[in-house]
Design a protein around this motif. Structure first.
Motif, PDB file in Angstrom:
ATOM      1  N   ILE A 135      67.118  49.955   5.300  1.00 13.69           N
ATOM      2  CA  ILE A 135      66.246  50.740   6.175  1.00 13.69           C
ATOM      3  C   ILE A 135      64.977  51.155   5.441  1.00 13.69           C
ATOM      4  CG2 ILE A 135      66.066  52.943   7.399  1.00 13.69           C
ATOM      5  CD1 ILE A 135      69.025  52.649   8.139  1.00 13.69           C
ATOM      6  N   VAL A 136      65.118  51.633   4.207  1.00 15.12           N
ATOM      7  CA  VAL A 136      63.938  52.071   3.448  1.00 15.12           C
ATOM      8  C   VAL A 136      63.017  50.884   3.157  1.00 15.12           C
ATOM      9  CG1 VAL A 136      63.172  53.096   1.280  1.00 15.12           C
ATOM     10  CG2 VAL A 136      65.147  54.043   2.479  1.00 15.12           C
ATOM     11  N   LEU A 137      63.594  49.749   2.773  1.00 20.23           N
ATOM     12  CA  LEU A 137      62.776  48.568   2.450  1.00 20.23           C
ATOM     13  C   LEU A 137      62.033  48.060   3.670  1.00 20.23           C
ATOM     14  CD1 LEU A 137      61.904  46.220   0.598  1.00 20.23           C
ATOM     15  CD2 LEU A 137      64.053  45.072   1.209  1.00 20.23           C
ATOM     16  N   VAL A 138      62.727  47.856   4.765  1.00 23.49           N
ATOM     17  CA  VAL A 138      62.111  47.259   5.952  1.00 23.49           C
ATOM     18  C   VAL A 138      61.145  48.236   6.630  1.00 23.49           C
ATOM     19  CG1 VAL A 138      62.613  46.226   8.207  1.00 23.49           C
ATOM     20  CG2 VAL A 138      64.067  45.727   6.256  1.00 23.49           C
ATOM     21  N   THR A 139      61.434  49.526   6.552  1.00 18.27           N
ATOM     22  CA  THR A 139      60.508  50.507   7.114  1.00 18.27           C
ATOM     23  C   THR A 139      59.136  50.408   6.461  1.00 18.27           C
ATOM     24  OG1 THR A 139      62.288  52.049   7.681  1.00 18.27           O
ATOM     25  CG2 THR A 139      60.076  52.966   7.440  1.00 18.27           C
ATOM     26  N   ASN A 140      59.111  50.366   5.143  1.00 22.41           N
ATOM     27  CA  ASN A 140      57.833  50.260   4.440  1.00 22.41           C
ATOM     28  C   ASN A 140      57.202  48.884   4.612  1.00 22.41           C
ATOM     29  OD1 ASN A 140      57.464  52.875   2.704  1.00 22.41           O
ATOM     30  ND2 ASN A 140      59.619  52.332   2.516  1.00 22.41           N
ATOM     31  N   ALA A 141      58.026  47.837   4.739  1.00 20.47           N
ATOM     32  CA  ALA A 141      57.475  46.501   4.940  1.00 20.47           C
ATOM     33  C   ALA A 141      56.752  46.402   6.281  1.00 20.47           C
ATOM     34  CB  ALA A 141      58.592  45.463   4.862  1.00 20.47           C
ATOM     35  N   PHE A 142      57.343  46.945   7.338  1.00 28.41           N
ATOM     36  CA  PHE A 142      56.669  46.922   8.633  1.00 28.41           C
ATOM     37  C   PHE A 142      55.457  47.848   8.648  1.00 28.41           C
ATOM     38  CE2 PHE A 142      60.456  44.881  10.436  1.00 28.41           C
ATOM     39  CZ  PHE A 142      59.868  44.017  11.340  1.00 28.41           C
ATOM     40  N   ALA A 143      55.553  48.992   7.976  1.00 26.34           N
ATOM     41  CA  ALA A 143      54.419  49.917   7.960  1.00 26.34           C
ATOM     42  C   ALA A 143      53.206  49.305   7.277  1.00 26.34           C
ATOM     43  CB  ALA A 143      54.812  51.221   7.270  1.00 26.34           C
ATOM     44  N   LEU A 144      53.414  48.396   6.316  1.00 27.31           N
ATOM     45  CA  LEU A 144      52.302  47.756   5.625  1.00 27.31           C
ATOM     46  C   LEU A 144      51.534  46.783   6.518  1.00 27.31           C
ATOM     47  CD1 LEU A 144      53.808  47.040   2.086  1.00 27.31           C
ATOM     48  CD2 LEU A 144      52.108  48.756   2.701  1.00 27.31           C
ATOM     49  N   LEU A 145      52.118  46.394   7.640  1.00 26.71           N
ATOM     50  CA  LEU A 145      51.435  45.465   8.547  1.00 26.71           C
ATOM     51  C   LEU A 145      50.340  46.130   9.370  1.00 26.71           C
ATOM     52  CD1 LEU A 145      54.398  43.331   9.961  1.00 26.71           C
ATOM     53  CD2 LEU A 145      52.702  42.645   8.266  1.00 26.71           C
ATOM     54  N   ASP A 146      50.229  47.430   9.315  1.00 27.09           N
ATOM     55  CA  ASP A 146      49.248  48.135  10.135  1.00 27.09           C
ATOM     56  C   ASP A 146      47.903  48.171   9.414  1.00 27.09           C
ATOM     57  OD1 ASP A 146      48.246  49.595  12.274  1.00 27.09           O
ATOM     58  OD2 ASP A 146      48.709  51.502  11.310  1.00 27.09           O
ATOM     59  N   HIS A 147      47.262  47.011   9.268  1.00 29.15           N
ATOM     60  CA  HIS A 147      45.943  46.952   8.654  1.00 29.15           C
ATOM     61  C   HIS A 147      44.973  46.094   9.460  1.00 29.15           C
ATOM     62  CE1 HIS A 147      48.550  43.849   6.746  1.00 29.15           C
ATOM     63  NE2 HIS A 147      47.522  43.075   7.052  1.00 29.15           N
ATOM     64  N   VAL A 148      45.405  45.572  10.605  1.00 31.76           N
ATOM     65  CA  VAL A 148      44.552  44.784  11.493  1.00 31.76           C
ATOM     66  C   VAL A 148      44.860  45.216  12.920  1.00 31.76           C
ATOM     67  CG1 VAL A 148      44.051  42.463  12.364  1.00 31.76           C
ATOM     68  CG2 VAL A 148      44.348  42.822   9.928  1.00 31.76           C
ATOM     69  N   ALA A 243      57.846  38.848   4.200  1.00 30.90           N
ATOM     70  CA  ALA A 243      56.960  37.860   3.583  1.00 30.90           C
ATOM     71  C   ALA A 243      55.635  38.490   3.181  1.00 30.90           C
ATOM     72  CB  ALA A 243      56.722  36.700   4.546  1.00 30.90           C
ATOM     73  N   ASP A 244      55.100  39.372   4.001  1.00 28.29           N
ATOM     74  CA  ASP A 244      53.855  40.048   3.652  1.00 28.29           C
ATOM     75  C   ASP A 244      54.044  40.924   2.414  1.00 28.29           C
ATOM     76  OD1 ASP A 244      51.039  40.896   4.527  1.00 28.29           O
ATOM     77  OD2 ASP A 244      52.076  42.818   4.372  1.00 28.29           O
ATOM     78  N   THR A 245      55.170  41.633   2.342  1.00 28.84           N
ATOM     79  CA  THR A 245      55.439  42.465   1.167  1.00 28.84           C
ATOM     80  C   THR A 245      55.604  41.615  -0.086  1.00 28.84           C
ATOM     81  OG1 THR A 245      56.519  44.106   2.583  1.00 28.84           O
ATOM     82  CG2 THR A 245      56.982  44.220   0.227  1.00 28.84           C
ATOM     83  N   ALA A 246      56.334  40.509   0.021  1.00 30.69           N
ATOM     84  CA  ALA A 246      56.506  39.627  -1.133  1.00 30.69           C
ATOM     85  C   ALA A 246      55.177  39.036  -1.584  1.00 30.69           C
ATOM     86  CB  ALA A 246      57.488  38.508  -0.790  1.00 30.69           C
ATOM     87  N   LEU A 247      54.335  38.639  -0.634  1.00 27.94           N
ATOM     88  CA  LEU A 247      53.015  38.092  -0.978  1.00 27.94           C
ATOM     89  C   LEU A 247      52.175  39.108  -1.739  1.00 27.94           C
ATOM     90  CD1 LEU A 247      50.777  35.889  -0.615  1.00 27.94           C
ATOM     91  CD2 LEU A 247      50.176  37.066   1.510  1.00 27.94           C
ATOM     92  N   VAL A 248      52.189  40.347  -1.281  1.00 28.63           N
ATOM     93  CA  VAL A 248      51.390  41.391  -1.926  1.00 28.63           C
ATOM     94  C   VAL A 248      51.901  41.668  -3.338  1.00 28.63           C
ATOM     95  CG1 VAL A 248      50.874  43.852  -1.832  1.00 28.63           C
ATOM     96  CG2 VAL A 248      50.605  42.458   0.207  1.00 28.63           C
ATOM     97  N   LEU A 249      53.216  41.776  -3.499  1.00 30.40           N
ATOM     98  CA  LEU A 249      53.770  42.081  -4.820  1.00 30.40           C
ATOM     99  C   LEU A 249      53.514  40.947  -5.812  1.00 30.40           C
ATOM    100  CD1 LEU A 249      57.174  43.746  -3.841  1.00 30.40           C
ATOM    101  CD2 LEU A 249      55.061  44.864  -4.578  1.00 30.40           C
ATOM    102  N   THR A 263      45.094  47.257  -1.390  1.00 25.86           N
ATOM    103  CA  THR A 263      43.851  46.490  -1.372  1.00 25.86           C
ATOM    104  C   THR A 263      43.933  45.443  -0.272  1.00 25.86           C
ATOM    105  OG1 THR A 263      44.762  45.039  -3.090  1.00 25.86           O
ATOM    106  CG2 THR A 263      43.350  46.850  -3.826  1.00 25.86           C
ATOM    107  N   ASP A 264      42.857  44.687  -0.118  1.00 28.54           N
ATOM    108  CA  ASP A 264      42.774  43.680   0.944  1.00 28.54           C
ATOM    109  C   ASP A 264      43.403  42.372   0.473  1.00 28.54           C
ATOM    110  OD1 ASP A 264      41.454  45.593   2.350  1.00 28.54           O
ATOM    111  OD2 ASP A 264      39.463  44.814   1.929  1.00 28.54           O
ATOM    112  N   ASP A 265      44.720  42.368   0.301  1.00 23.10           N
ATOM    113  CA  ASP A 265      45.406  41.167  -0.176  1.00 23.10           C
ATOM    114  C   ASP A 265      46.618  40.819   0.668  1.00 23.10           C
ATOM    115  OD1 ASP A 265      46.859  43.368  -0.882  1.00 23.10           O
ATOM    116  OD2 ASP A 265      47.030  42.884  -3.012  1.00 23.10           O
ATOM    117  N   HIS A 266      46.674  41.319   1.907  1.00 22.26           N
ATOM    118  CA  HIS A 266      47.794  41.013   2.794  1.00 22.26           C
ATOM    119  C   HIS A 266      47.571  39.667   3.486  1.00 22.26           C
ATOM    120  CE1 HIS A 266      49.731  45.049   2.568  1.00 22.26           C
ATOM    121  NE2 HIS A 266      48.498  45.429   2.292  1.00 22.26           N
TER     122      HIS A 266
END
Length: 407
Positions: A135-148, A243-249, A263-266
Motif C-alpha cells: 500500500i505504501v509503495l503503490v500509493t507513492n507510485a501513483f501519486a508521482l504520476l500527477d505531473h501532467v 514503471a514510472d517509479t523504477a524509471l525515475v530511480l 525533477t523533470d525525469d518521469h
C-alpha cells in the motif's frame, strides 16, 4: 451485497464530483486580488491545485452514504477501514498542499493508515505486513504520476475499472463499492482536469487516489478465491505507476542525483521531449495501462493462462530501457579552470621580460633611459598588433614620448 446500492453510489459520486468541481472551477476563475501588493500570483492557483478535494469529497460522500445504508454489509469493516485510510491519506496531502514537508514525515502517516486498513480487514500478520508495504509503495507510485494534465486521472480511471471487474468476480464483491465510486468520480473530474486543466488534483487528490487503488488491490487479493491467481494478476494492474517509479530511480541513480529530489525525469517528461503533446501523453499512458489491466483481469477470471502476464511485463521493461535513452537532465556546465599565479611570481616574470637589462641607475631622477645601441628585451618585445611593449615610465613622462625616444 447490495448491487443496486453500489451502482447508486457510483452515480452519486459522479454527480457530486461534477457539481463540486464546477463550483471550484468558478471560484478559481473568479478574479482575485494579489496575495501581496507587490503583484504576486493570485490565490486562484491555490484553488486550482485544491481541485482534488472535489474527488475526495465526491467519492467519500458517495461511498460513505452507501456503506451507511448497508450496501456492503458482508464486508462493512473492510470497506470502512479502506475509506478511513484513504481519508487519512487525503488529509495528509491537504496539509502538504498548504505547507509542503519532506517524505520522512509522510511515510509514517501512510504506514499508520495502511495498518488501520489491514487491522480492520482482519488479515494475518504475514499477509498484513506484505499488504502494508504494498500500500505504501503503490500509493507513492501513483501519486508521482500527477505531473501532467489528466495523466493520473486517466491512469487511475483505467486501474480502478480493472479493480472493479476483479472485485465483482471475487467472493467478497462488496469490495467493489469504493472502486465503483472512484471510477465515477474520476470520470466526472476528468472534464475539468483534461489539458488545459482548469483544476488539478494536488497532493490531496493524488494521495487519495493512490491509497484507494493500492488498498483496494490488497484487500481484493486477500479476499480472492483460492483457485484464482490473484497473487500474480492484481499486482500487474499497477504496472505503469511502478514503471514510472523504477524509471525515475534508475535515471537518478545513473546521474548521481538524490532519489527524493523531484525533477523533470518521469515518463511523461521524456515523451514531451520527443514532441508528444500533453493530451497525447495522457492517452498513450492510459493505453499502456489498459494492456496490463486487461491482461490481469482476464487472468484473474481464469480466461487466460498466467503466462500471458509476461507479455505486458516484458513490454514494460523494454519501454523503460528505451525511455532511459531519452536525455532528461541538462548537461553540466564546463567552466575553464582559472590559473592564478602569486603576485610575487607575476612581478618577477614581468621584471624579467620587460626590464631585466635596464640598470638600476636608469630609474634615478633625471635619467633619460638606456644608452643607444644597448637595447633591452623590452625594446624588442612585440604584441599581437606589432607594436613595441613599453613599461610604465618611472620619470613621469608619457608613454608616447618614451616610445619615440626608443624608436
Amino acid at each position: 451485497m447490495n448491487v443496486l446500492g453500489i451502482i447508486a453510489s457510483g452515480v452519486a459520486a459522479l454527480f457530486i464530483t461534477v457539481a463540486l468541481a464546477k463550483v471550484a472551477r468558478r471560484a478559481a476563475l473568479r478574479p482575485h486580488a494579489p496575495d501581496e501588493p507587490g503583484g504576486r500570483a493570485p490565490r486562484a492557483e491555490a484553488l486550482r491545485a485544491a481541485g482534488g478535494a472535489t474527488v475526495v469529497l465526491g467519492v467519500g460522500a458517495a461511498a460513505g452514504g452507501a456503506l451507511w445504508l448497508g450496501a456492503a454489509d458482508d464486508a462493512a469493516s473492510s470497506v470502512a477501514g479502506l475509506l478511513a485510510g484513504a481519508g487519512i491519506a487525503a488529509a495528509l496531502g491537504l496539509v502538504h498542499d498548504v505547507k509542503p514537508f519532506r517524505a520522512a514525515f509522510r511515510l509514517p502517516v501512510q504506514t499508520a493508515a495502511a495498518i488501520l486498513v489491514v487491522c480492520l480487514a482482519g488479515l494475518s500478520p504475514a499477509a498484513g505486513a506484505l499488504a502494508v508495504l504494498w500500500i505504501v509503495l503503490v500509493t507513492n507510485a501513483f501519486a508521482l504520476l500527477d505531473h501532467v494534465d489528466g495523466l493520473l486521472t486517466t491512469v487511475g480511471l483505467v486501474t480502478a475499472a480493472g479493480l472493479l471487474a476483479c472485485a465483482a468476480l471475487g467472493e467478497d464483491s462488496a469490495l467493489a463499492l469504493l472502486p465503483t465510486a472512484l471510477v465515477a468520480g474520476l470520470a466526472g473530474f476528468l472534464l475539468h482536469n483534461w489539458h488545459p486543466a482548469r483544476l488539478r488534483l494536488g497532493a490531496s487528490g493524488a494521495q487519495f487516489i493512490g491509497f484507494t487503488l493500492a488498498a483496494s488491490g490488497a484487500l481484493i487479493q486477500a479476499a480472492a478465491p483460492p483457485g484464482r491467481t490473484a497473487w500474480a494478476a492484481l499486482p500487474v494492474l499497477a504496472t505503469v505507476a511502478l514503471a514510472d517509479t523504477a524509471l525515475v530511480l534508475i535515471s537518478r541513480r545513473r546521474a548521481a542525483r538524490s532519489p527524493l529530489r523531484d525533477t523533470d525525469d518521469h515518463i511523461a517528461h521524456r515523451l514531451r521531449r520527443v514532441r508528444v503533446t500533453v493530451p497525447g501523453t495522457s492517452v498513450l499512458l492510459a493505453l499502456w495501462a489498459a494492456v496490463p489491466v486487461a491482461t490481469g483481469t482476464l487472468v484473474y477470471a481464469d480466461l487466460l493462462h498466467p503466462a500471458f502476464l509476461l507479455l505486458p511485463l516484458a513490454g514494460t521493461v523494454a519501454a523503460v530501457f528505451a525511455l532511459l535513452r531519452i536525455p532528461a537532465y541538462a548537461p553540466p556546465r564546463t567552466t575553464r579552470p582559472r590559473t592564478t599565479r602569486p603576485r610575487t611570481a607575476a612581478r618577477r616574470t614581468t621584471a624579467s621580460t620587460t626590464g631585466a637589462a635596464i640598470p638600476s641607475a636608469a630609474f634615478a631622477p633625471g635619467a633619460t633611459g638606456p644608452a643607444p645601441g644597448k637595447g633591452t628585451a623590452s625594446a624588442s618585445a612585440r604584441t599581437a598588433a606589432r607594436h613595441p611593449t613599453v613599461p610604465p615610465p618611472p620619470t613621469g613622462r608619457s608613454a608616447a614620448a618614451v616610445a619615440a625616444e626608443r624608436s
